[in-house]
Design a protein around this motif. Structure first.
Motif, PDB file in Angstrom:
ATOM      1  N   TRP A  16      34.243  32.800   8.356  1.00  0.00           N
ATOM      2  CA  TRP A  16      33.739  31.425   8.359  1.00  0.00           C
ATOM      3  C   TRP A  16      32.591  31.251   7.374  1.00  0.00           C
ATOM      4  O   TRP A  16      32.459  30.190   6.769  1.00  0.00           O
ATOM      5  CB  TRP A  16      33.320  31.012   9.767  1.00  0.00           C
ATOM      6  N   GLN A  23      29.086  28.399  12.192  1.00  0.00           N
ATOM      7  CA  GLN A  23      29.502  29.155  13.367  1.00  0.00           C
ATOM      8  C   GLN A  23      28.688  28.843  14.603  1.00  0.00           C
ATOM      9  O   GLN A  23      29.250  28.678  15.678  1.00  0.00           O
ATOM     10  CB  GLN A  23      29.445  30.661  13.076  1.00  0.00           C
ATOM     11  N   SER A  28      33.558  34.458  13.998  1.00  0.00           N
ATOM     12  CA  SER A  28      34.727  34.836  13.221  1.00  0.00           C
ATOM     13  C   SER A  28      34.499  36.271  12.768  1.00  0.00           C
ATOM     14  O   SER A  28      33.359  36.738  12.735  1.00  0.00           O
ATOM     15  CB  SER A  28      34.943  33.882  12.041  1.00  0.00           C
TER      16      SER A  28
END
Length: 187
Positions: A16, A23, A28
């Protein structure tokens, strides 16, 4: 506030991060570059005498994955106060989309927009939880955390106003040593 020595690591690059997606509380996986960054952090830390140092990490997956590689064989405790700033309604959104929707907040390279996320935590709340974290430390510690959390943490540890978080430097997979109110980027 007198603080012990700190080594502050930001997690390695995530999928990400690479995509420009915010985030916050979500996660991620680390990219291949993020894994290499964590391995480089391990090399930097291996060159230091960490006898008597504890290790703490944000409980978020990207920080824990970085900690596992950067601190192999060490016990790393989780501390929720080290999580990334909450982004409320902007969690999971692309930064480029937000900049198009709110151009007045995203002019230039500043980071002040983090304080404007609808339903977000805000910098004052982040400062409060990080002051509590620092106040509870009783010895030197390696900290694995996130970008904005790292910046605000370093401001507090250096006696700087939190609004200076935009100027203290950042980067993926970095290691900062904070000792005696001074910060140094280790390479």
């Amino acid at each position: 506030m007198t603080l012990p020595d700190l080594l502050i690591l930001r997690h390695g690059e995530t999928e990400w991060n690479r995509a420009g997606r915010l985030q916050g509380k979500l996660d991620s996986p680390l990219t291949e570059e993020g894994l290499r960054q964590a391995d480089r952090q391990a090399e930097i830390l291996a060159a230091l005498d960490l006898t008597g140092w504890s290790a703490l990490s944000s409980p978020q997956g990207r920080a824990l994955a970085t900690a596992a590689r950067a601190l192999p064989g060490r016990s790393v405790l989780q501390d929720a106060r080290l999580r990334e700033i909450g982004l409320g309604d902007w969690t999971g959104r692309l930064r480029s989309d937000l900049a198009a929707e709110h151009p007045h907040l995203f002019q230039g390279e500043g980071l002040g927009w983090y304080d404007h996320a609808p339903g977000g935590e805000g910098l004052l709340a982040l400062e409060s939880r990080l002051r509590a974290f620092l106040g509870a430390l009783n010895g030197p510690v390696v900290i694995v955390t996130h970008g904005i959390t790292s910046r605000v943490l370093r401001c507090l540890a250096q006696g700087l106003p939190v609004k200076a978080f935009e100027t203290v430097g950042g980067g993926q997979g970095v290691v900062y040593r904070v000792s005696g109110g001074q910060s140094e980027l280790l390479r």
